[in-house]
Write an enzyme that holds these catalytic residues in place. Structure first.
Site, mmCIF file in Angstrom:
data_model
loop_
_atom_site.group_PDB
_atom_site.id
_atom_site.type_symbol
_atom_site.label_atom_id
_atom_site.label_comp_id
_atom_site.label_asym_id
_atom_site.label_seq_id
_atom_site.Cartn_x
_atom_site.Cartn_y
_atom_site.Cartn_z
ATOM 1 N N HIS A 280 -12.148 -1.186 9.146
ATOM 2 C CA HIS A 280 -11.125 -1.942 9.871
ATOM 3 C C HIS A 280 -11.641 -2.346 11.250
ATOM 4 C CE1 HIS A 280 -8.647 0.286 6.938
ATOM 5 N NE2 HIS A 280 -7.818 -0.730 7.025
ATOM 6 N N ARG B 97 3.989 3.077 2.861
ATOM 7 C CA ARG B 97 4.821 2.113 3.606
ATOM 8 C C ARG B 97 6.313 2.338 3.329
ATOM 9 N NH1 ARG B 97 0.262 1.332 6.258
ATOM 10 N NH2 ARG B 97 -1.216 -0.096 5.275
ATOM 11 N N ASP C 212 0.864 -1.188 0.000
ATOM 12 C CA ASP C 212 0.000 0.000 0.000
ATOM 13 C C ASP C 212 0.893 1.229 0.000
ATOM 14 O OD1 ASP C 212 -2.657 -1.059 0.063
ATOM 15 O OD2 ASP C 212 -2.336 -1.661 2.140
ATOM 16 N N ASP D 199 -10.722 -7.034 0.058
ATOM 17 C CA ASP D 199 -9.984 -6.275 1.057
ATOM 18 C C ASP D 199 -9.584 -7.267 2.146
ATOM 19 O OD1 ASP D 199 -8.787 -4.148 2.341
ATOM 20 O OD2 ASP D 199 -10.557 -2.870 2.327
ATOM 21 N N LYS E 96 -9.771 1.388 -5.599
ATOM 22 C CA LYS E 96 -10.410 0.969 -4.355
ATOM 23 C C LYS E 96 -11.136 2.171 -3.742
ATOM 24 C CE LYS E 96 -6.161 1.595 -1.635
ATOM 25 N NZ LYS E 96 -5.043 0.941 -0.923
#
Length: 337
Positions: free
Chosen positions: A180, A71, A63, A250, A167
């Site tokens: 999440h 990242r 990501d 996901d 996305k």
């Protein structure tokens, strides 16, 4: 050995013996890397090379969006949040368009130079501040601006040889809940979504090689979250939007996926609904449960689309650091920041 339908993660900055064995299992088709896997650019490039040598067909992903979702940091270009680039496009169309395309190219080139195939990007959700987990990750709250901005960014990615993954289909920006942490519900009808959130996905479907659905329930459309719904994935995404690329679930470790039960049940539901690959991150026990399910299942899952996500060009850091486009884009982004 062909790539299988499971993408998982690694524990640290070097492969363990158990992980080497794990990656050799045929249901495994990809690895997603996180910040904990990255100490510096040299170490990470060596780690990705070791994984690729072990099984060249594995998809290696990360990501790397820009802004707060980045990242790769040490030794990499710091990219702004995409909303910053979306605003620039509105304020100065010529400059904004050039920087969007060049930023997509730079992001892709740096990720590929690190030995990876693709980043899960771009975000096509519409938001400004309504949904905290999306917010400035979105190019804009306006579907037309998002479509144009993301289209330019995707063009740049393609010029560097990277497949683009939109996305979170059909849009995460309309809910306040973070998938999440819980299962978000969006009460809008399909007609309302077609007039707004679905516009970028419909406009950019021909340019996208991958799409990731959201762990959101739209009760007016289906009682299942999008990534587990054949109506969303087969009828709407495949048939109505004519999308022929890869559908990635996901992360099945997210609370928004818990509606479907155990990890094996979540994986089975996602693959049956139409996902080509399922992600299980930050939960090795869950990944092993899915692996065991795939090894013992009598169902054969089609994975031929996955090869389209491999990088189409290979960049080397020495080459990139002397590239005039890379140098100019870094300078333009530094000025913007």
């Amino acid at each position: 050995m062909a790539a299988g339908p499971l993408m998982l993660d690694l524990e640290g900055t070097a492969l363990t013996n158990d992980e080497r064995e794990l990656l050799l299992q045929s249901p495994v088709g990809g690895v997603i890397f996180f910040s904990r896997n990255i100490r510096c650019r040299e170490q990470f490039t060596a780690l990705s090379a070791e994984v690729s040598t072990l099984r060249p067909e594995l998809l290696l992903a990360i990501d790397q969006e820009g802004g707060r979702v980045q990242r790769l940091r040490e030794g990499y270009t710091r990219l702004p949040a995409m909303q910053t680039l979306g605003r620039l496009l509105v304020e100065d169309e010529q400059r904004g368009a050039a920087l969007l395309r060049n930023s997509g190219w730079l992001l892709a080139a740096e990720v590929i130079a690190s030995g990876l195939d693709f980043s899960f990007a771009p975000v096509l959700d519409l938001d400004s501040h309504h949904c905290e987990v999306i917010a400035d990750r979105s190019f804009s709250f306006d579907p037309k601006i998002t479509s144009v901005a993301a289209g330019l960014f995707i063009e740049g990615m393609a010029e560097a040889g990277m497949a683009a993954t939109g996305k979170h289909f059909p849009g995460h920006g309309g809910v306040t809940a973070d998938s999440h942490l819980e299962i978000p519900y969006d009460a809008r009808s399909l007609e309302q979504l077609h007039k707004k959130d679905l516009i970028p996905f419909q406009a950019l479907a021909p340019q996208l090689q991958g799409i990731m659905p959201a762990h959101i329930v739209f009760p007016e459309v289906d009682d299942k979250a999008v990534g587990f719904s054949s109506r969303w994935l087969q009828r709407i995404l495949r048939q109505e939007l004519a999308f022929n690329g890869v559908i990635f679930s996901d992360d099945l470790s997210m609370k928004g996926a818990d509606q479907m039960g155990t990890y094996a049940e979540k994986a089975a539901a996602a693959l049956t609904a139409g996902c080509d690959m399922v992600l299980v991150c930050n939960n090795r026990k869950g990944a092993l449960e899915v692996l065991d399910f795939l090894e013992t299942s009598s169902q054969v899952y089609e994975t031929t689309r996955l090869a389209t996500m491999k990088a189409q060009q290979r960049w080397q850091w020495a080459e990139l650091e002397n590239d005039p486009r890379w140098l100019a884009t870094r300078e333009a982004l530094a000025a913007l920041n």
